[in-house]
Design a protein around this motif. Structure first.
Motif, PDB file in Angstrom:
ATOM      1  N   MET A 143       0.848  -1.204   0.000  1.00 16.96           N
ATOM      2  CA  MET A 143       0.000   0.000   0.000  1.00 16.96           C
ATOM      3  C   MET A 143       0.879   1.248   0.000  1.00 16.96           C
ATOM      4  O   MET A 143       1.777   1.383   0.805  1.00 16.96           O
ATOM      5  CB  MET A 143      -0.865  -0.007   1.252  1.00 16.96           C
ATOM      6  N   LYS A 144       0.593   2.142  -0.955  1.00 18.54           N
ATOM      7  CA  LYS A 144       1.395   3.367  -1.059  1.00 18.54           C
ATOM      8  C   LYS A 144       0.568   4.567  -0.645  1.00 18.54           C
ATOM      9  O   LYS A 144      -0.603   4.670  -0.998  1.00 18.54           O
ATOM     10  CB  LYS A 144       1.825   3.561  -2.510  1.00 18.54           C
ATOM     11  N   HIS A 145       1.205   5.501   0.070  1.00 21.57           N
ATOM     12  CA  HIS A 145       0.582   6.806   0.335  1.00 21.57           C
ATOM     13  C   HIS A 145       1.208   7.810  -0.627  1.00 21.57           C
ATOM     14  O   HIS A 145       2.296   7.586  -1.166  1.00 21.57           O
ATOM     15  CB  HIS A 145       0.874   7.262   1.760  1.00 21.57           C
ATOM     16  N   PHE A 146       0.534   8.942  -0.825  1.00 28.45           N
ATOM     17  CA  PHE A 146       1.165  10.064  -1.530  1.00 28.45           C
ATOM     18  C   PHE A 146       1.057  11.270  -0.600  1.00 28.45           C
ATOM     19  O   PHE A 146       0.044  11.945  -0.541  1.00 28.45           O
ATOM     20  CB  PHE A 146       0.487  10.343  -2.872  1.00 28.45           C
ATOM     21  N   LEU A 147       2.139  11.477   0.152  1.00 27.99           N
ATOM     22  CA  LEU A 147       2.112  12.487   1.214  1.00 27.99           C
ATOM     23  C   LEU A 147       3.073  13.639   0.952  1.00 27.99           C
ATOM     24  O   LEU A 147       2.894  14.731   1.488  1.00 27.99           O
ATOM     25  CB  LEU A 147       2.477  11.838   2.561  1.00 27.99           C
TER      26      LEU A 147
ATOM     27  N   GLY B 191      -8.303  11.006   0.348  1.00 29.66           N
ATOM     28  CA  GLY B 191      -7.634  12.292   0.176  1.00 29.66           C
ATOM     29  C   GLY B 191      -7.955  13.197   1.356  1.00 29.66           C
ATOM     30  O   GLY B 191      -9.102  13.230   1.813  1.00 29.66           O
ATOM     31  N   VAL B 192      -6.941  13.915   1.846  1.00 26.90           N
ATOM     32  CA  VAL B 192      -7.139  14.804   3.005  1.00 26.90           C
ATOM     33  C   VAL B 192      -6.543  16.168   2.713  1.00 26.90           C
ATOM     34  O   VAL B 192      -5.388  16.263   2.274  1.00 26.90           O
ATOM     35  CB  VAL B 192      -6.474  14.221   4.281  1.00 26.90           C
ATOM     36  N   ARG B 193      -7.330  17.214   2.938  1.00 24.92           N
ATOM     37  CA  ARG B 193      -6.804  18.590   2.904  1.00 24.92           C
ATOM     38  C   ARG B 193      -6.928  19.183   4.296  1.00 24.92           C
ATOM     39  O   ARG B 193      -8.026  19.285   4.849  1.00 24.92           O
ATOM     40  CB  ARG B 193      -7.576  19.452   1.904  1.00 24.92           C
ATOM     41  N   ALA B 194      -5.808  19.566   4.880  1.00 19.96           N
ATOM     42  CA  ALA B 194      -5.797  20.161   6.220  1.00 19.96           C
ATOM     43  C   ALA B 194      -4.621  21.129   6.311  1.00 19.96           C
ATOM     44  O   ALA B 194      -3.474  20.715   6.441  1.00 19.96           O
ATOM     45  CB  ALA B 194      -5.671  19.082   7.289  1.00 19.96           C
ATOM     46  N   PHE B 195      -4.914  22.413   6.201  1.00 21.01           N
ATOM     47  CA  PHE B 195      -3.866  23.443   6.191  1.00 21.01           C
ATOM     48  C   PHE B 195      -3.191  23.573   7.560  1.00 21.01           C
ATOM     49  O   PHE B 195      -3.719  23.120   8.574  1.00 21.01           O
ATOM     50  CB  PHE B 195      -4.472  24.812   5.870  1.00 21.01           C
ATOM     51  N   ALA B 196      -2.089  24.305   7.540  1.00 20.20           N
ATOM     52  CA  ALA B 196      -1.408  24.683   8.791  1.00 20.20           C
ATOM     53  C   ALA B 196      -2.322  25.600   9.617  1.00 20.20           C
ATOM     54  O   ALA B 196      -3.040  26.432   9.057  1.00 20.20           O
ATOM     55  CB  ALA B 196      -0.118  25.419   8.458  1.00 20.20           C
TER      56      ALA B 196
ATOM     57  N   LEU C 216      -3.899  10.314   0.395  1.00 20.09           N
ATOM     58  CA  LEU C 216      -3.438  11.245  -0.639  1.00 20.09           C
ATOM     59  C   LEU C 216      -3.436  12.642  -0.036  1.00 20.09           C
ATOM     60  O   LEU C 216      -4.479  13.121   0.434  1.00 20.09           O
ATOM     61  CB  LEU C 216      -4.422  11.178  -1.819  1.00 20.09           C
ATOM     62  N   ASN C 217      -2.279  13.295  -0.054  1.00 22.41           N
ATOM     63  CA  ASN C 217      -2.173  14.654   0.502  1.00 22.41           C
ATOM     64  C   ASN C 217      -2.723  15.673  -0.498  1.00 22.41           C
ATOM     65  O   ASN C 217      -2.164  15.877  -1.569  1.00 22.41           O
ATOM     66  CB  ASN C 217      -0.695  14.960   0.810  1.00 22.41           C
ATOM     67  N   MET C 218      -3.801  16.342  -0.107  1.00 22.01           N
ATOM     68  CA  MET C 218      -4.411  17.352  -0.993  1.00 22.01           C
ATOM     69  C   MET C 218      -4.096  18.780  -0.493  1.00 22.01           C
ATOM     70  O   MET C 218      -4.827  19.702  -0.758  1.00 22.01           O
ATOM     71  CB  MET C 218      -5.925  17.152  -1.054  1.00 22.01           C
ATOM     72  N   GLU C 219      -3.041  18.935   0.191  1.00 21.10           N
ATOM     73  CA  GLU C 219      -2.411  20.092   0.847  1.00 21.10           C
ATOM     74  C   GLU C 219      -2.559  19.950   2.350  1.00 21.10           C
ATOM     75  O   GLU C 219      -3.641  20.005   2.909  1.00 21.10           O
ATOM     76  CB  GLU C 219      -2.925  21.480   0.416  1.00 21.10           C
ATOM     77  N   SER C 220      -1.394  19.793   2.928  1.00 19.68           N
ATOM     78  CA  SER C 220      -1.314  19.607   4.381  1.00 19.68           C
ATOM     79  C   SER C 220      -0.642  20.825   4.999  1.00 19.68           C
ATOM     80  O   SER C 220      -0.409  21.830   4.317  1.00 19.68           O
ATOM     81  CB  SER C 220      -0.509  18.342   4.678  1.00 19.68           C
ATOM     82  N   ALA C 221      -0.306  20.718   6.271  1.00 15.40           N
ATOM     83  CA  ALA C 221       0.294  21.845   6.997  1.00 15.40           C
ATOM     84  C   ALA C 221       1.597  22.310   6.358  1.00 15.40           C
ATOM     85  O   ALA C 221       1.876  23.508   6.302  1.00 15.40           O
ATOM     86  CB  ALA C 221       0.526  21.439   8.453  1.00 15.40           C
ATOM     87  N   THR C 222       2.391  21.380   5.864  1.00 18.17           N
ATOM     88  CA  THR C 222       3.719  21.771   5.365  1.00 18.17           C
ATOM     89  C   THR C 222       3.955  21.475   3.890  1.00 18.17           C
ATOM     90  O   THR C 222       5.042  21.779   3.383  1.00 18.17           O
ATOM     91  CB  THR C 222       4.842  21.067   6.173  1.00 18.17           C
TER      92      THR C 222
END
Ligand code: CP
Length: 313
Positions: free
Chosen positions: A1-5, A108-113, A139-145
């Motif tokens: 299983m692969k993540h895209f972070l 997919g997760v979007r969670a800003f800083a 799947l990172n759809m824009e994270s904190a960093t």
């Protein structure tokens, strides 16, 4: 299983670029890969491009999409362990992530800083919370960093337009009235450093230093005009200061990109962009603006990332 972070999850730029180009040419080529699979998209923050391009990418791959504005429509989530949950948080990430993962195959997760607590933002509490407890690829759809899907779309766009073997690419800070995260600048810098065929540098006013581990040995200029000299691509973005964390220290309009500053270079921005604050109308409306193409390439960046994930299931 692969993540895209993170952009470092792109194991080979050449093969990912080739896959994205294949998807752009023939969007439904991998339609059978995602048949019967469900992509859940959770938004803790607003979006236009990320939401629609990822949904379109999933459609091209035959996936069903479930979308939730979890930040405004879901229960407020607790991420700390051992908390006595007698305040505003109604559900713990442990239950929420396990429940959601029963309904989806990829998340997919979007969670800003927050821009309030640097340590928590750098720990990627939300993204890593889902990674830890969901049990399905994230799947990172824009994270904190970071915003790796944007960076991949930007790499695709530069590659499509480069006219020399070693184009000069400048990341320039520009003014903005509000405090914005550093995610886009971080991921763009990382993807440029992972592709040393580009002559990459960064320019920003003093006080806007990016994380030294991300910047590495990339040249940094505090004189924007010096950095922009002979540029082929000018990637413009605002970000807030790292010390004090999240502060707006400078709103000097001289950092706004004008046609004179751009010269013959291509203009890039992830959008949304504030006209005549970050960049003058004449640049955005001119022939050298790539912003609409960048947004189009978001679909094929997402499609490439989803293919890699689906192949790993
Ligand atoms: N560039 C980008 O991520 O756009 P959205 O915030 O509209 O999704």
């Amino acid at each position: 299983m692969k993540h895209f972070l993170h952009v470092n999850d792109i194991d080979s730029s050449a093969s990912w670029l080739s896959l994205a180009a294949e998807c752009k040419k023939e969007p439904f080529k991998y339609e059978k890969l995602g048949k019967g699979k469900v992509l859940g998209l959770l938004f803790f923050n607003n979006s236009l491009r990320t939401r629609l391009s990822t949904q379109k990418a999933a459609y091209h791959l035959g996936m069903h999409c479930m979308i939730m504005n979890i930040g405004s429509e879901g229960w407020a989530l607790e991420f700390e362990d051992g908390t006595i949950m007698d305040q505003g948080k109604a559900e713990h990430i442990k239950e929420a992530a396990q429940v959601i993962s029963q309904y989806c195959d990829v998340l997919g997760v979007r969670a800003f800083a927050s821009l309030e607590d640097k340590e928590k933002d750098e720990a990627e509490q939300v993204l890593n919370g889902f990674k830890k407890y969901a049990g399905i690829p994230v799947l990172n759809m824009e994270s904190a960093t970071g915003h790796p899907l944007q960076a991949l779309a930007d790499l695709i766009t530069i590659t499509e337009h480069q006219q020399t073997k070693r184009p000069k690419v400048v990341l320039s800070w520009a003014p903005h009235p509000r405090a914005l995260p550093q995610a886009v600048a971080n991921s763009f810098t990382s993807i440029m450093r992972n592709n040393p065929q580009f002559d990459f540098c960064v320019t920003h006013p003093r006080g806007y230093e990016l994380n030294p581990e991300i910047i590495g040995d990339s040249p940094v200029y505090h004189d924007q005009n010096e950095a922009l000299k002979d540029a082929d691509f000018v990637y413009v973005k605002n970000w807030s200061a790292s010390n004090p964390y999240g502060a707006v220290l400078n709103n000097d309009p001289h950092w706004m990109i004008t046609p004179e500053k751009l010269g013959k270079a291509y203009f890039m921005h992830c959008l949304p962009v504030r006209r005549n604050v970050i960049v003058e109308d004449a640049v955005l409306d001119g022939n050298n603006s790539l912003v609409i193409e960048q947004a189009n390439n978001r679909t094929y960046a997402a499609q490439a990332a989803l293919i890699k994930i689906l192949e790993s299931l």
